[in-house]
Design a protein around this motif. Sequence first.
Motif, PDB file in Angstrom:
ATOM      1  N   GLY A 146       6.052  -7.608  -8.615  1.00 15.82           N
ATOM      2  CA  GLY A 146       4.973  -6.762  -8.309  1.00 15.82           C
ATOM      3  C   GLY A 146       3.773  -7.517  -8.230  1.00 15.82           C
ATOM      4  O   GLY A 146       3.486  -8.177  -9.101  1.00 15.82           O
ATOM      5  N   ILE A 147       2.809  -7.227  -7.205  1.00 12.02           N
ATOM      6  CA  ILE A 147       1.512  -7.728  -7.198  1.00 12.02           C
ATOM      7  C   ILE A 147       0.257  -6.805  -7.317  1.00 12.02           C
ATOM      8  O   ILE A 147       0.484  -5.633  -6.317  1.00 12.02           O
ATOM      9  N   VAL A 148      -0.416  -6.596  -8.336  1.00 14.03           N
ATOM     10  CA  VAL A 148      -1.519  -5.465  -8.291  1.00 14.03           C
ATOM     11  C   VAL A 148      -2.552  -6.141  -7.987  1.00 14.03           C
ATOM     12  O   VAL A 148      -3.291  -6.904  -8.592  1.00 14.03           O
ATOM     13  N   ALA A 149      -2.845  -5.730  -6.388  1.00 16.94           N
ATOM     14  CA  ALA A 149      -4.119  -6.276  -5.873  1.00 16.94           C
ATOM     15  C   ALA A 149      -4.170  -5.578  -4.614  1.00 16.94           C
ATOM     16  O   ALA A 149      -3.357  -4.875  -4.035  1.00 16.94           O
ATOM     17  N   THR A 150      -5.323  -5.608  -4.025  1.00 18.00           N
ATOM     18  CA  THR A 150      -5.489  -5.040  -2.793  1.00 18.00           C
ATOM     19  C   THR A 150      -4.768  -5.869  -1.599  1.00 18.00           C
ATOM     20  O   THR A 150      -4.524  -7.053  -1.968  1.00 18.00           O
ATOM     21  N   TRP A 151      -4.209  -5.119  -0.765  1.00 16.71           N
ATOM     22  CA  TRP A 151      -3.512  -6.003   0.376  1.00 16.71           C
ATOM     23  C   TRP A 151      -4.506  -7.000   1.109  1.00 16.71           C
ATOM     24  O   TRP A 151      -4.090  -7.779   1.711  1.00 16.71           O
ATOM     25  N   GLU A 152      -5.925  -6.402   1.099  1.00 12.43           N
ATOM     26  CA  GLU A 152      -6.729  -7.224   1.790  1.00 12.43           C
ATOM     27  C   GLU A 152      -6.751  -8.898   1.268  1.00 12.43           C
ATOM     28  O   GLU A 152      -6.902 -10.017   1.791  1.00 12.43           O
ATOM     29  N   PRO A 198      16.898  -3.700 -13.498  1.00 11.86           N
ATOM     30  CA  PRO A 198      16.392  -4.593 -14.655  1.00 11.86           C
ATOM     31  C   PRO A 198      14.724  -4.545 -14.249  1.00 11.86           C
ATOM     32  O   PRO A 198      14.515  -4.771 -13.051  1.00 11.86           O
ATOM     33  N   ALA A 199      13.953  -4.552 -15.059  1.00 12.96           N
ATOM     34  CA  ALA A 199      12.465  -4.408 -15.055  1.00 12.96           C
ATOM     35  C   ALA A 199      12.054  -5.757 -14.236  1.00 12.96           C
ATOM     36  O   ALA A 199      12.799  -6.921 -14.530  1.00 12.96           O
ATOM     37  N   GLY A 200      11.424  -5.831 -13.322  1.00 12.29           N
ATOM     38  CA  GLY A 200      11.011  -6.908 -12.546  1.00 12.29           C
ATOM     39  C   GLY A 200       9.581  -7.618 -13.121  1.00 12.29           C
ATOM     40  O   GLY A 200       9.307  -7.244 -14.109  1.00 12.29           O
ATOM     41  N   LYS A 201       9.162  -8.746 -12.360  1.00 13.40           N
ATOM     42  CA  LYS A 201       7.830  -9.190 -12.940  1.00 13.40           C
ATOM     43  C   LYS A 201       6.733  -8.919 -12.247  1.00 13.40           C
ATOM     44  O   LYS A 201       6.886  -8.389 -10.954  1.00 13.40           O
ATOM     45  N   THR A 202       5.551  -8.727 -12.968  1.00  9.06           N
ATOM     46  CA  THR A 202       4.441  -8.164 -12.428  1.00  9.06           C
ATOM     47  C   THR A 202       3.275  -9.461 -12.332  1.00  9.06           C
ATOM     48  O   THR A 202       3.164  -9.663 -13.613  1.00  9.06           O
ATOM     49  N   TYR A 203       2.366  -9.337 -11.205  1.00  3.95           N
ATOM     50  CA  TYR A 203       1.347 -10.385 -11.252  1.00  3.95           C
ATOM     51  C   TYR A 203       0.163  -9.607 -11.159  1.00  3.95           C
ATOM     52  O   TYR A 203       0.064  -8.645 -10.505  1.00  3.95           O
ATOM     53  N   GLU A 204      -1.021  -9.972 -11.594  1.00  2.00           N
ATOM     54  CA  GLU A 204      -2.442  -9.304 -11.303  1.00  2.00           C
ATOM     55  C   GLU A 204      -2.878 -10.412 -10.426  1.00  2.00           C
ATOM     56  O   GLU A 204      -3.108 -11.523 -10.310  1.00  2.00           O
ATOM     57  N   GLY A 205      -3.614  -9.745  -9.239  1.00  2.00           N
ATOM     58  CA  GLY A 205      -4.449 -10.315  -8.315  1.00  2.00           C
ATOM     59  C   GLY A 205      -3.644 -11.150  -6.994  1.00  2.00           C
ATOM     60  O   GLY A 205      -2.404 -11.400  -7.431  1.00  2.00           O
ATOM     61  N   GLY A 240       0.887  -1.451  -0.132  1.00  2.00           N
ATOM     62  CA  GLY A 240      -0.041   0.074  -0.205  1.00  2.00           C
ATOM     63  C   GLY A 240       0.858   1.038   0.096  1.00  2.00           C
ATOM     64  O   GLY A 240       0.459   2.229   0.701  1.00  2.00           O
ATOM     65  N   ILE A 241       1.978   1.193  -0.776  1.00  2.00           N
ATOM     66  CA  ILE A 241       2.905   2.425  -0.702  1.00  2.00           C
ATOM     67  C   ILE A 241       3.006   2.590  -2.455  1.00  2.00           C
ATOM     68  O   ILE A 241       3.132   1.734  -3.088  1.00  2.00           O
ATOM     69  N   SER A 242       2.585   4.096  -2.675  1.00  2.00           N
ATOM     70  CA  SER A 242       2.849   4.172  -3.826  1.00  2.00           C
ATOM     71  C   SER A 242       4.145   4.479  -4.516  1.00  2.00           C
ATOM     72  O   SER A 242       4.536   3.969  -5.635  1.00  2.00           O
ATOM     73  N   GLY A 243       4.972   4.815  -3.715  1.00  2.33           N
ATOM     74  CA  GLY A 243       6.457   4.863  -4.003  1.00  2.33           C
ATOM     75  C   GLY A 243       6.831   6.178  -4.362  1.00  2.33           C
ATOM     76  O   GLY A 243       7.504   6.634  -5.664  1.00  2.33           O
ATOM     77  N   ALA A 244       6.466   7.406  -3.455  1.00  8.27           N
ATOM     78  CA  ALA A 244       7.120   8.773  -3.651  1.00  8.27           C
ATOM     79  C   ALA A 244       8.769   8.700  -3.481  1.00  8.27           C
ATOM     80  O   ALA A 244       9.261   7.864  -2.879  1.00  8.27           O
ATOM     81  N   ILE A 245       9.205   9.653  -4.359  1.00  5.55           N
ATOM     82  CA  ILE A 245      10.576   9.695  -4.489  1.00  5.55           C
ATOM     83  C   ILE A 245      11.352   9.756  -3.002  1.00  5.55           C
ATOM     84  O   ILE A 245      12.386   9.181  -2.976  1.00  5.55           O
ATOM     85  N   GLN A 246      10.756  10.306  -2.397  1.00  3.76           N
ATOM     86  CA  GLN A 246      11.327  10.436  -0.903  1.00  3.76           C
ATOM     87  C   GLN A 246      11.498   8.888  -0.330  1.00  3.76           C
ATOM     88  O   GLN A 246      12.379   8.621   0.153  1.00  3.76           O
ATOM     89  N   ASP A 250      -2.996  -0.262  -7.508  1.00  2.00           N
ATOM     90  CA  ASP A 250      -2.861   0.803  -8.407  1.00  2.00           C
ATOM     91  C   ASP A 250      -1.706   0.366  -9.385  1.00  2.00           C
ATOM     92  O   ASP A 250      -0.607   0.304  -8.917  1.00  2.00           O
ATOM     93  N   ALA A 251      -2.117  -0.318 -10.424  1.00  2.00           N
ATOM     94  CA  ALA A 251      -0.831  -0.837 -11.344  1.00  2.00           C
ATOM     95  C   ALA A 251      -0.098   0.156 -11.822  1.00  2.00           C
ATOM     96  O   ALA A 251       1.050   0.044 -12.126  1.00  2.00           O
ATOM     97  N   ASP A 252      -0.345   1.781 -11.738  1.00  2.50           N
ATOM     98  CA  ASP A 252       0.484   2.727 -12.173  1.00  2.50           C
ATOM     99  C   ASP A 252       1.409   3.336 -11.003  1.00  2.50           C
ATOM    100  O   ASP A 252       2.066   4.297 -11.158  1.00  2.50           O
ATOM    101  N   ALA A 253       1.216   2.686  -9.929  1.00  4.42           N
ATOM    102  CA  ALA A 253       2.116   3.116  -8.761  1.00  4.42           C
ATOM    103  C   ALA A 253       3.556   3.273  -9.051  1.00  4.42           C
ATOM    104  O   ALA A 253       4.167   2.023  -9.517  1.00  4.42           O
ATOM    105  N   PRO A 254       4.265   4.293  -8.871  1.00  5.26           N
ATOM    106  CA  PRO A 254       5.655   4.325  -9.079  1.00  5.26           C
ATOM    107  C   PRO A 254       6.509   2.987  -8.466  1.00  5.26           C
ATOM    108  O   PRO A 254       7.457   2.686  -8.969  1.00  5.26           O
TER     109      PRO A 254
END
Lengths: 310, 258
Positions: free
Chosen positions: A289-295, B233-240, A254-260, A277-281
């Motif tokens: 990376g896992i695009v999903a809610t933490w819940e 290098p670019a990492g791996k991304t997963y959905e869900g 749940g951290i977007s990744g601010a430069i700070q 948010d798939a666009d989070a920096p």
Amino acid sequence: MTDKIVIAELTKGTINPSTAELVAAAQAMGGNVTVVVPCTDASMANQVASYDGVSKVIAVKSDVFAGNDSSGWASALDGAMPQGTVLFLATSRSKDVASRLASRRGLSVVQDVVSIEGNNLTSPIYSGKANQTVTVNGDAVVSVRANVFSGVGSGSSNDVSVVDASGDVKTAVQEIMQRASARLDVSEANIIISGGRGMGSPANFTHLEAVADTIGAAVGASRAAVDTWEEIPHSMQVGQTGKTVNPNLYIAVGISGAIQHLAGMRSSKYIVAINKDADAPIFQHADYGIVATWEETLPVFQDALSNLLG
Amino acid sequence: MNRFSLADTIEMSTIVVLVKQVPDTNAKIAVQGGRVDLSTVKMEMSPYDGFAIETALRHKEATGGTVTALTVGAAGTEKILKDAKAMGVDNIVRVWDDAWSELDSNALQSVLKESIESLGAHAVYCGKSAADTGAGSTGPGLAERLGWANASNIINAEFGDAVTVSMPVEAGVAKISVPLPAVISCDKGDFKPRKANVKGIMMAKKAKVELLTANAPASSVVVAHHSMPAAKPAGKTYEGGSSASEVVQLLRDEANVL
């Protein structure tokens, strides 16, 4: 080629294994390497007597090393060790002692070194947004980050000389309030799991603590979380105005990744990001990376860890 | 019976707070021609210095005296002194010599020592580290040069003949009595920096910056170059969320960190 003096790092009264990394860093600078062990009991030096690549071990024995007064540490060390370039581990206390020792000897201090090529030393600046390489002419006092150099091996048997020293202690401890929880501090953990404002509430940090307990991790937080919630103390904050960390594994939830924030954790060996948010920096810096809610993610994560480690 | 008045016998505290100008911590940093390019970056007071100013002002409010904010820098650094003035410090001082460019820690601390002594300070506060190098060398290094006590990374303080500080140590948080004179470096702690009010901002506009200079020994540590950290290098991304079990397996098999 001036002599190099490595100050053994003490952690909870024992020699920190990263001391072997300091010897390797000293070798990268060149010259004979002496290891100085600040101690209250000279037998502690036996642990480093077997290090390879060391020409001498000096156990400096003083009561001041049982305390936290950096003036006492610096004065006791200064009187007991030879001239040369001095290397400390870049921990909070040792950086303090390094600064004081440099002042006593009229030297400059270069902190948080992560790369050495002879007299050229590189340290992160702006919490890792860039690197700065300096050239050192003559002796200096240097602190070196842990987990950067591979430590020297052991198997040698170096002579240990013992020096009794006294230090000039200026401050007086009135009381020590023991840490309320046994939880690791982010600055000393090999694995960190951090939460941001995406956690929704400070109470939800218990889910991070559960994962942390499974894998022996410390729990950290983003500045946004610390600023938003009174319950999340600044001591947990990772980032340019918090702590700079380089663990083996950093899990950002749940951290977007601010430069700070990125500045304080980007040098972690492996980074896992969990964010809806798939666009989070943060995803640009994540190995996984896992695009999903933490819940929906943390329970699966927790189960998989328990199965693997349990 | 001696006939001095009480005011003659109590020395008012002269408190100095060190401030430094750094790039905005939210700014991106770029390197051009082997040097960090700050030409388009907004400059500001290093964030921890705000905590140092707040602690210094509380010291003055508890014991009386004056607070002087001091920076070492060229004319462009005066804005942060005005910001300190707006928060409520009494005096602002800039130390500089146009012959200086980059001062190493030995040179900088020599300059600070001379300046602190000429101001007759009893207590010096600074941030635990500056947001540019993050080194944290100045507080303890300056204390040693002055032969003063110091405490680093404090999160609370009580003021009297000595300053009793709270600071993190290995076992927890220690309450430590620091005799004056002392140099004390401040972490983000219990004291939130006060906001400047309109009157403070108006006074800051009119305030005069006092200029000092000092002797700086030659620097033995010089900046060779700056560089950007190596890109990952670019990492791996997963959905869900269900992919978490696969990620855990990779952390064991591929990354080898579990």
